[in-house]
Design an enzyme around this catalytic site. Structure first.
Site, PDB file in Angstrom:
ATOM      1  N   CYS A 114       0.809  -1.230   0.000  1.00 27.53           N
ATOM      2  CA  CYS A 114       0.000   0.000   0.000  1.00 27.53           C
ATOM      3  C   CYS A 114       0.837   1.273   0.000  1.00 27.53           C
ATOM      4  O   CYS A 114       0.309   2.362  -0.193  1.00 27.53           O
ATOM      5  CB  CYS A 114      -0.951  -0.001   1.186  1.00 27.53           C
ATOM      6  SG  CYS A 114      -2.093  -1.372   1.109  1.00 27.53           S
ATOM      7  N   HIS A 254      -3.306   7.148   2.793  1.00 30.18           N
ATOM      8  CA  HIS A 254      -3.714   5.863   2.208  1.00 30.18           C
ATOM      9  C   HIS A 254      -5.084   5.493   2.780  1.00 30.18           C
ATOM     10  O   HIS A 254      -5.321   5.611   3.980  1.00 30.18           O
ATOM     11  CB  HIS A 254      -2.671   4.790   2.556  1.00 30.18           C
ATOM     12  CG  HIS A 254      -3.128   3.407   2.238  1.00 30.18           C
ATOM     13  ND1 HIS A 254      -3.651   3.064   1.013  1.00 30.18           N
ATOM     14  CD2 HIS A 254      -3.158   2.275   2.995  1.00 30.18           C
ATOM     15  CE1 HIS A 254      -3.982   1.782   1.036  1.00 30.18           C
ATOM     16  NE2 HIS A 254      -3.699   1.279   2.218  1.00 30.18           N
ATOM     17  N   ASN A 284     -10.030  -0.216   0.198  1.00 31.31           N
ATOM     18  CA  ASN A 284      -8.567  -0.147   0.123  1.00 31.31           C
ATOM     19  C   ASN A 284      -8.122  -0.654  -1.252  1.00 31.31           C
ATOM     20  O   ASN A 284      -8.293  -1.827  -1.573  1.00 31.31           O
ATOM     21  CB  ASN A 284      -7.990  -1.021   1.248  1.00 31.31           C
ATOM     22  CG  ASN A 284      -6.475  -0.996   1.295  1.00 31.31           C
ATOM     23  OD1 ASN A 284      -5.817  -0.518   0.376  1.00 31.31           O
ATOM     24  ND2 ASN A 284      -5.918  -1.517   2.372  1.00 31.31           N
TER      25      ASN A 284
HETATM   26  N1  ACO Z   1     -17.846  -9.073   9.603  1.00 25.98           N
HETATM   27  C1  ACO Z   1     -18.216  -9.397  10.862  1.00 25.98           C
HETATM   28  N2  ACO Z   1     -17.319  -9.743  11.803  1.00 25.98           N
HETATM   29  C2  ACO Z   1     -16.015  -9.764  11.449  1.00 25.98           C
HETATM   30  C3  ACO Z   1     -15.586  -9.447  10.152  1.00 25.98           C
HETATM   31  C4  ACO Z   1     -16.559  -9.094   9.205  1.00 25.98           C
HETATM   32  N3  ACO Z   1     -16.261  -8.747   7.938  1.00 25.98           N
HETATM   33  N4  ACO Z   1     -14.243  -9.554  10.098  1.00 25.98           N
HETATM   34  C5  ACO Z   1     -13.838  -9.926  11.317  1.00 25.98           C
HETATM   35  N5  ACO Z   1     -14.908 -10.069  12.140  1.00 25.98           N
HETATM   36  C6  ACO Z   1     -14.940 -10.438  13.549  1.00 25.98           C
HETATM   37  C7  ACO Z   1     -13.711 -11.215  13.988  1.00 25.98           C
HETATM   38  O1  ACO Z   1     -13.855 -12.596  13.697  1.00 25.98           O
HETATM   39  C8  ACO Z   1     -13.694 -10.933  15.455  1.00 25.98           C
HETATM   40  O2  ACO Z   1     -14.624 -11.776  16.095  1.00 25.98           O
HETATM   41  P1  ACO Z   1     -14.315 -12.430  17.535  1.00 25.98           P
HETATM   42  O3  ACO Z   1     -14.139 -11.261  18.464  1.00 25.98           O
HETATM   43  O4  ACO Z   1     -15.519 -13.250  17.797  1.00 25.98           O
HETATM   44  O5  ACO Z   1     -13.027 -13.212  17.362  1.00 25.98           O
HETATM   45  C9  ACO Z   1     -14.221  -9.508  15.577  1.00 25.98           C
HETATM   46  O6  ACO Z   1     -14.899  -9.244  14.334  1.00 25.98           O
HETATM   47  C10 ACO Z   1     -13.136  -8.466  15.769  1.00 25.98           C
HETATM   48  O7  ACO Z   1     -12.088  -8.686  14.822  1.00 25.98           O
HETATM   49  P2  ACO Z   1     -10.824  -7.743  14.750  1.00 25.98           P
HETATM   50  O8  ACO Z   1      -9.894  -8.263  13.691  1.00 25.98           O
HETATM   51  O9  ACO Z   1     -10.255  -7.548  16.121  1.00 25.98           O
HETATM   52  O10 ACO Z   1     -11.503  -6.389  14.257  1.00 25.98           O
HETATM   53  P3  ACO Z   1     -10.854  -4.968  14.133  1.00 25.98           P
HETATM   54  O11 ACO Z   1     -11.604  -4.017  14.926  1.00 25.98           O
HETATM   55  O12 ACO Z   1      -9.355  -5.000  14.306  1.00 25.98           O
HETATM   56  O13 ACO Z   1     -11.127  -4.614  12.588  1.00 25.98           O
HETATM   57  C11 ACO Z   1      -9.906  -4.536  10.505  1.00 25.98           C
HETATM   58  C12 ACO Z   1     -10.585  -5.415  11.574  1.00 25.98           C
HETATM   59  C13 ACO Z   1     -10.969  -3.687   9.861  1.00 25.98           C
HETATM   60  C14 ACO Z   1      -9.265  -5.446   9.474  1.00 25.98           C
HETATM   61  C15 ACO Z   1      -8.832  -3.628  11.161  1.00 25.98           C
HETATM   62  O14 ACO Z   1      -8.035  -4.393  12.020  1.00 25.98           O
HETATM   63  C16 ACO Z   1      -7.919  -2.935  10.153  1.00 25.98           C
HETATM   64  O15 ACO Z   1      -8.328  -2.061   9.429  1.00 25.98           O
HETATM   65  N6  ACO Z   1      -6.603  -3.257  10.137  1.00 25.98           N
HETATM   66  C17 ACO Z   1      -5.586  -2.556   9.357  1.00 25.98           C
HETATM   67  C18 ACO Z   1      -5.680  -2.752   7.864  1.00 25.98           C
HETATM   68  C19 ACO Z   1      -4.548  -2.009   7.179  1.00 25.98           C
HETATM   69  O16 ACO Z   1      -4.332  -0.845   7.388  1.00 25.98           O
HETATM   70  N7  ACO Z   1      -3.744  -2.705   6.377  1.00 25.98           N
HETATM   71  C20 ACO Z   1      -2.567  -2.073   5.800  1.00 25.98           C
HETATM   72  C21 ACO Z   1      -2.689  -1.769   4.400  1.00 25.98           C
HETATM   73  S1  ACO Z   1      -3.221  -3.136   3.425  1.00 25.98           S
HETATM   74  C22 ACO Z   1      -1.915  -3.576   2.343  1.00 25.98           C
HETATM   75  O17 ACO Z   1      -0.776  -3.245   2.483  1.00 25.98           O
HETATM   76  C23 ACO Z   1      -2.289  -4.514   1.218  1.00 25.98           C
END
Ligand code: ACO
Length: 330
Positions: A114, A254, A284
């Site tokens: 990214c 980003h 993204n």
């Molecule tokens: N729908 C419903 N529930 C979901 C989903 C979904 N789509 N995805 C995950 N969950 C659940 C999980 O299973 C988890 O359930 P549990 O508590 O029963 O285990 C719960 O939601 C919480 O999951 P987390 O992963 O802790 O959720 P979080 O608040 O961290 O959000 C997210 C996830 C959106 C992916 C976030 O962590 C994020 O944005 N991370 C950074 C992404 C990023 O910036 N990447 C870098 C660039 S990408 C690149 O370089 C290609």
């Protein structure tokens, strides 16, 4: 020494829209969860177009807006984590061929996830300012839908397809003031497409059985490191160049997650007017996300000749970076 400038911007988003409601039919998720955790409402999917076609459309627009002829371009560099082909030929050579750039020019791809567009800016600035090249076309192009597992709810809701491009050339008035790129390989496993390389070759049936050919992310860990790293990086580039947040016309981060953008925005006191957001409608798009957002600001009239932009990005590797530049386009 000539000063390098972003002379134009262009972008392309494929027409097919994949909404949160559409994703509810594929995996156990909800519009409410996606919106609350990410700020994403919909994303674009390239149905019949490949990565180089998306890149070519953005590139054509950037060249037209730069007011130069295609023959004047003497290098094209493309950033992508979803290229046309795994190893070769490069997507840069495919785009050059599609849009009819002259034979014999420098063309290659880079992989910085990214952060790809920030890495492209640094490379293009160096090439122009060293005098090695006069006009460099940089392209961030992604068909992420080709490496996303639409049975994995933790990743499939986040990503979309698209492309953005810019022409970098000399312009004394509105220069690319500073670019900072960085990386730390110890976090490589947290955001990875493990399969089809030398570690898990495509000849090994386990690669496909374990779905290692798709993107995998430990979202929560990535989130925490992204917020800390981006805030520090943006503060450093502003301090180094003695620029305060009030002086920035447009903060263009980003577009990975609205919560990451808001956290950095609040810590640095940027206003909503300064901050460009496209994550709601494109999700993204990795290396394409920043140029697509710059294009959005340009087309809405917010980005003008001489506007001071601050860009920042974070991605797989980990890689991260920031850039301070005045827009040199008309
Ligand atoms: N729908 C419903 N529930 C979901 C989903 C979904 N789509 N995805 C995950 N969950 C659940 C999980 O299973 C988890 O359930 P549990 O508590 O029963 O285990 C719960 O939601 C919480 O999951 P987390 O992963 O802790 O959720 P979080 O608040 O961290 O959000 C997210 C996830 C959106 C992916 C976030 O962590 C994020 O944005 N991370 C950074 C992404 C990023 O910036 N990447 C870098 C660039 S990408 C690149 O370089 C290609």
């Amino acid at each position: 020494m000539p000063k390098a400038s972003m002379l134009s911007i262009g972008a392309y988003a494929p027409p097919k829209i994949l909404t949160n409601a559409d994703l509810e039919k594929l995996v156990d998720t909800s519009d409410e969860w996606i919106l609350k955790r990410t700020g994403i409402k919909e994303r674009r999917i390239a149905e019949n177009e490949v990565t180089s076609e998306l890149g070519a459309k953005a590139a054509e627009q950037a060249i037209l807006r730069a007011g130069i002829q295609k023959e004047q371009i003497d290098a094209i560099i493309c950033a992508s984590i979803s290229p046309d082909f795994f190893c070769m030929p490069s997507t840069a050579t495919a785009i050059a061929h599609r849009i009819g750039l002259k034979s014999g020019i420098t063309a290659f791809d880079i992989s910085a996830a990214c952060t790809g567009f920030i890495y492209l800016l640094e490379l293009a600035k160096s090439l122009v300012e060293s005098g090695a090249k006069k006009y460099v076309l940089i392209v961030g192009a992604e068909k992420l839908s080709s490496i996303i597992d639409y049975t994995d709810r933790s990743t499939c809701v986040l990503f979309g397809d698209g492309a953005g491009a810019a022409v970098i050339g000399a312009n004394e008035e509105n220069e690319i003031i500073d670019v900072h790129t960085a990386s730390d390989g110890k976090y490589g496993d947290l955001l990875i497409t493990p399969g089809c390389g030398s570690v898990y070759p495509s000849s090994d049936p386990l690669t496909f059985e374990k779905r290692l050919n798709y993107l995998h992310m430990s979202g929560n860990e990535v989130f925490k490191i992204a917020v800390q790293t981006l805030t520090r990086d943006v503060v450093e580039i502003m301090q180094k160049n003695k620029i305060s947040s009030e002086q920035i016309d447009l903060f263009i981060p980003h577009q990975a997650n609205l919560r990451i953008i808001d956290a950095v925005k609040q810590r640095l006191n940027f206003t909503s007017e300064q901050c460009v957001l496209t994550v709601d409608k494109y999700g993204n798009t990795s290396s394409a996300s920043i140029p697509m957002a710059i294009n959005e600001a340009y087309e809405s009239g917010k980005l003008k000749n001489g506007s001071l932009m601050l860009l920042d990005a974070f991605g797989g590797g980990f890689t991260w970076g920031s850039a301070l530049l005045k827009f040199g386009g008309k």
